[in-house]
Design a protein around this motif. Structure first.
Motif, PDB file in Angstrom:
ATOM      1  N   ALA A 366       0.812  -1.469  -0.126  1.00 51.00           N
ATOM      2  CA  ALA A 366      -0.329  -0.244   0.256  1.00 51.00           C
ATOM      3  C   ALA A 366       0.866   1.113   0.130  1.00 51.00           C
ATOM      4  O   ALA A 366       0.770   2.452  -0.373  1.00 51.00           O
ATOM      5  CB  ALA A 366      -0.923   0.073   1.017  1.00 51.00           C
ATOM      6  N   GLU A 370       1.190   4.219  -3.036  1.00 52.62           N
ATOM      7  CA  GLU A 370       1.013   5.690  -2.643  1.00 52.62           C
ATOM      8  C   GLU A 370       2.044   6.668  -3.018  1.00 52.62           C
ATOM      9  O   GLU A 370       1.491   7.622  -3.872  1.00 52.62           O
ATOM     10  CB  GLU A 370       0.493   5.801  -1.008  1.00 52.62           C
ATOM     11  N   LEU A 399      -8.100  13.372  -2.525  1.00 57.27           N
ATOM     12  CA  LEU A 399      -8.292  11.609  -2.771  1.00 57.27           C
ATOM     13  C   LEU A 399      -7.101  11.159  -1.887  1.00 57.27           C
ATOM     14  O   LEU A 399      -7.573  10.173  -1.748  1.00 57.27           O
ATOM     15  CB  LEU A 399      -7.877  11.797  -5.081  1.00 57.27           C
ATOM     16  N   TYR A 400      -5.956  11.737  -1.694  1.00 58.42           N
ATOM     17  CA  TYR A 400      -5.122  11.000  -0.735  1.00 58.42           C
ATOM     18  C   TYR A 400      -5.928  11.101   0.085  1.00 58.42           C
ATOM     19  O   TYR A 400      -5.610   9.941   1.542  1.00 58.42           O
ATOM     20  CB  TYR A 400      -3.664  11.093  -0.995  1.00 58.42           C
ATOM     21  N   ASN A 401      -6.497  12.108   1.389  1.00 57.62           N
ATOM     22  CA  ASN A 401      -6.523  12.064   2.647  1.00 57.62           C
ATOM     23  C   ASN A 401      -7.714  11.331   2.601  1.00 57.62           C
ATOM     24  O   ASN A 401      -7.680  10.062   3.931  1.00 57.62           O
ATOM     25  CB  ASN A 401      -7.182  13.610   2.413  1.00 57.62           C
ATOM     26  N   GLN A 402      -8.657  11.046   2.073  1.00 57.61           N
ATOM     27  CA  GLN A 402      -9.821  10.683   1.926  1.00 57.61           C
ATOM     28  C   GLN A 402      -9.563   9.062   1.926  1.00 57.61           C
ATOM     29  O   GLN A 402     -10.067   7.689   2.848  1.00 57.61           O
ATOM     30  CB  GLN A 402     -11.566  10.923   0.669  1.00 57.61           C
ATOM     31  N   GLN A 403      -8.830   8.397   1.076  1.00 58.54           N
ATOM     32  CA  GLN A 403      -7.610   6.935   1.053  1.00 58.54           C
ATOM     33  C   GLN A 403      -7.340   7.023   2.055  1.00 58.54           C
ATOM     34  O   GLN A 403      -7.400   5.197   2.904  1.00 58.54           O
ATOM     35  CB  GLN A 403      -7.187   6.796  -0.122  1.00 58.54           C
ATOM     36  N   LYS A 404      -6.561   7.535   2.902  1.00 59.09           N
ATOM     37  CA  LYS A 404      -5.971   7.335   4.107  1.00 59.09           C
ATOM     38  C   LYS A 404      -7.216   7.054   4.921  1.00 59.09           C
ATOM     39  O   LYS A 404      -7.088   6.494   6.531  1.00 59.09           O
ATOM     40  CB  LYS A 404      -5.150   8.785   4.116  1.00 59.09           C
ATOM     41  N   LYS A 406     -10.093   6.216   4.818  1.00 57.64           N
ATOM     42  CA  LYS A 406     -10.827   4.885   4.711  1.00 57.64           C
ATOM     43  C   LYS A 406      -9.884   3.939   4.532  1.00 57.64           C
ATOM     44  O   LYS A 406     -10.555   2.686   5.407  1.00 57.64           O
ATOM     45  CB  LYS A 406     -11.261   4.882   3.227  1.00 57.64           C
ATOM     46  N   ASN A 407      -8.203   3.996   4.490  1.00 55.09           N
ATOM     47  CA  ASN A 407      -7.798   2.904   4.712  1.00 55.09           C
ATOM     48  C   ASN A 407      -7.504   2.393   6.628  1.00 55.09           C
ATOM     49  O   ASN A 407      -7.859   1.736   6.971  1.00 55.09           O
ATOM     50  CB  ASN A 407      -5.973   2.759   4.658  1.00 55.09           C
TER      51      ASN A 407
END
Length: 631
Positions: A366, A370, A399-404, A406-407
């Motif tokens: 992951a 990134e 997008l990165y912050n949202q994915q983070k 979610k992760n």
């Protein structure tokens, strides 16, 4: 006390399978020579089998390699290294489905398991071998298995059944004029008579066995027979004769390099010195016995030597050291029982570490993904316009912050699920332990209280000798029942799950003992072909089913005046049905007061979440039914 070496007869693989192993003449010749050599020279036999193994591996001969591995297991068992012997025979099983090699491997594994104290596993291994030999009408190997089954039943305390199997083996060997088989069977039958304290009869059979071993020049058999004859002389208080035979055994075991046999011989000689109060000589013998017992990894010899140490120090009035060795003996016994639990814990630890590594790999992947995304974003910013780059950068950041987020949420969900599963598992295990603890407290605790109370009450009464003997007999019988129930509870606690096959063996042993203890009652236990033998109950469920069947049979014996008791297990769709039926006097449930036995059965059925029925009619017998839903 003197230790008798029980002889588990080995299968002559070269007799029953030699004609079928035709992959390579050199390998076959080496195996045949090794099996002829090992009774007198086990070291040479192992060297021959190592050469055979090397040839079979170089030519990729799977059948010959399996044949060689099992023969290596037989020789290794003879010199007393039982765990390694099991490994060799299991290697043979993994390489071939040849029926004769498979049967021989099961027999060798069963003999090792018996020596390691794993009696139920040993019984299963011997029966697997017997099934093959019955189908092939192989009378010699049928006799061998009958002899070994006699040993297992002797270890389980079913003496009459042990005698029956040994006599069957003797009759078969006499028809075949098989001297080695006769020696082994006479020896094992003699040990049964020692258990019954019939020493003259035991000595007669031991000497017959020794005569055959001398005729065959089998050094291993001679050593064990010397030990056994010496043991009987010791119990007959003819200690000079006993020492002569024990020293002959010791000398022969040294030439054989049989570590378990050396431990046994040293213990026997040390016991004679202990009897004569020569404590220094006794300790030297026990020290040697302990060294060789550990080298052979024989649990029986290790435990026996620890007991001798305790007896030695007790005789010297050194009660502190005696207590220490009794404690060591207890700790050793506990460690044997916990071996299977330790193995399961090690397997769980391995699975945990594997899962942990998988998680770390996934996390690294992951992070790499990134990083790749960041590089692409930078390249886009360089070649794009400032305004367009600003917009893309902003969107990329979002997008990165949202994915983070979610992760992080996924990781927390996974951790929460794992914690819930762990808590649920711990709760189930704790619930089972509490139920078994209550069973120990309610049954064993109350019975021990009764025993203590009965013994204390004897101090306050002037009782005639006959009544006193009767009173002690009652207390003795009650104590034996308490020990049996304690063993049953420990049996359940040592298992995470109890299969139908485990229940079958346990119920069969109970029925065999009931048959010996009663007169005029016929017992029958059968399982229909529809039953899934691999189905498993939890330890608590298995214990409750066994207790209900045990209580039903005991009630029929005590109160029903029955001549026949039948136990049947059948399966109908998703229901497992246990039936206990007698042809006794019956009763009307509305006319009798329910005692603790019937109430306990109903309580156990309720804990099982099973339907429980008692069908009874005067003069028409009684039937107890347990219907358990299974998945």
């Amino acid at each position: 006390m003197i230790q008798y070496r029980i002889l588990c007869f080995f299968l002559f693989v070269f007799i029953s399978t030699f004609a079928q192993v035709k992959e390579d003449k050199a390998v076959d010749d080496l195996n045949v020579k090794a099996l002829k050599t090992y009774p007198s020279n086990s070291r040479e036999a192992i060297q021959l089998l190592q050469k055979a193994e090397k040839i079979a591996k170089s030519k990729n001969l799977q059948l010959s390699l399996a044949y060689t591995y099992n023969n290596r297991g037989i020789v290794t068992r003879v010199i007393g290294d039982y765990p390694k012997a099991i490994d060799y025979s299991k290697m043979a099983l993994s390489l071939t489905k040849d029926e004769l090699i498979v049967a021989s491997s099961h027999n060798n594994i069963g003999a090792c398991q018996r020596n390691l104290g794993l009696f139920e596993a040993s019984l299963r291994s011997f029966l697997a071998a017997l099934k093959i030999y019955d189908a092939k009408k192989d009378f010699l190997n049928q006799a061998i298995i009958n002899n070994n089954l006699g040993l297992v039943y002797k270890s389980l305390g079913v003496i009459e059944k042990a005698k029956t199997y040994h006599q069957r083996a003797i009759e078969a060997y006499q028809k075949l004029n098989h001297k080695k088989g006769l020696s082994e069977a006479y020896n094992n039958l003699a040990i049964v008579y020692v258990e019954e304290d019939n020493l003259e009869q035991a000595l007669s059979y031991f000497k017959k066995s020794l005569d055959f071993e001398i005729q065959l020049n089998d050094k291993r058999g001679m050593a064990e027979s010397f030990n056994n004859v010496g043991g009987v002389y010791y119990y007959l208080e003819q200690t000079d004769s006993a020492v002569i035979y024990f020293n002959k055994a010791l000398k022969t075991e040294y030439s054989n390099r049989n570590f378990a046999g050396l431990a046994s011989s040293y213990n026997n000689i040390g016991d004679v010195h202990l009897y004569k109060e020569d404590y220094n000589a006794a300790k030297k013998c026990f020290d040697s016995a302990f060294f060789y017992a550990n080298k052979s990894k024989s649990s029986f010899d290790i435990e026996n030597t620890l007991n001798y140490y305790a007896m030695l120090y007790e005789a010297k009035n050194d009660y502190k050291m005696a207590s220490e060795f009794y404690k060591k003996k207890g700790v050793f016994q506990d460690s044997i029982q916990k071996l299977s639990n330790v193995k399961q814990l090690q397997e769980l630890e391995t699975k945990y570490q594997t899962a942990k590594k998988d998680t770390e790999i996934a996390k690294n992947r992951a992070e790499l993904a990134e990083n790749e995304l960041k590089i692409k974003q930078k390249n886009t910013i360089i070649f794009g316009s400032l305004g367009f780059a600003f917009v893309l950068g902003l969107l990329g950041y979002l997008l990165y912050n949202q994915q983070k987020i979610k992760n992080n949420q996924l990781i927390k969900e996974v951790e929460l699920k794992a914690a819930l599963v762990k808590i649920e598992t711990q709760n189930k295990l704790q619930e089972q332990r509490l139920q078994i603890s209550r069973d120990l407290h309610d049954n064993i605790g109350s019975q021990l209280t009764f025993i203590i109370s009965s013994i204390d009450n004897l101090k306050y009464f002037d009782i005639a000798k006959e009544k006193l003997v009767s009173k002690f007999d009652n207390i003795s019988g009650f104590t034996k029942n308490t020990i049996t129930e304690l063993r049953d509870t420990i049996w359940a606690m040592n298992k995470n799950a109890i299969s139908v096959e485990d229940l079958q063996i346990r119920i069969t042993n109970f029925i065999d003992n009931a048959q010996l203890a009663t007169h005029g009652i016929s017992f029958d236990f059968s399982i229909e072909d529809s039953v899934n033998a691999a189905h498993e109950f939890s330890s608590v469920e298995g214990m409750n089913i066994y207790r209900i069947i045990q209580e039903s049979v005991n009630n029929a014996v005590k109160y029903a005046n029955a001549s026949q008791i039948k136990i049947l297990l059948k399966q109908e769709n998703n229901k497992m049905i246990f039936s206990i039926k007698d042809n006794g006097i019956g009763f009307s449930e509305s006319e009798i007061e329910l005692g603790n036995g019937l109430n306990n059965m109903k309580k156990r059925a309720l804990e099982l979440n099973a339907n429980f029925k008692i069908i009874s009619e005067k003069e028409k017998g009684t039937t107890v039914l347990i219907e358990k839903e299974i998945s």
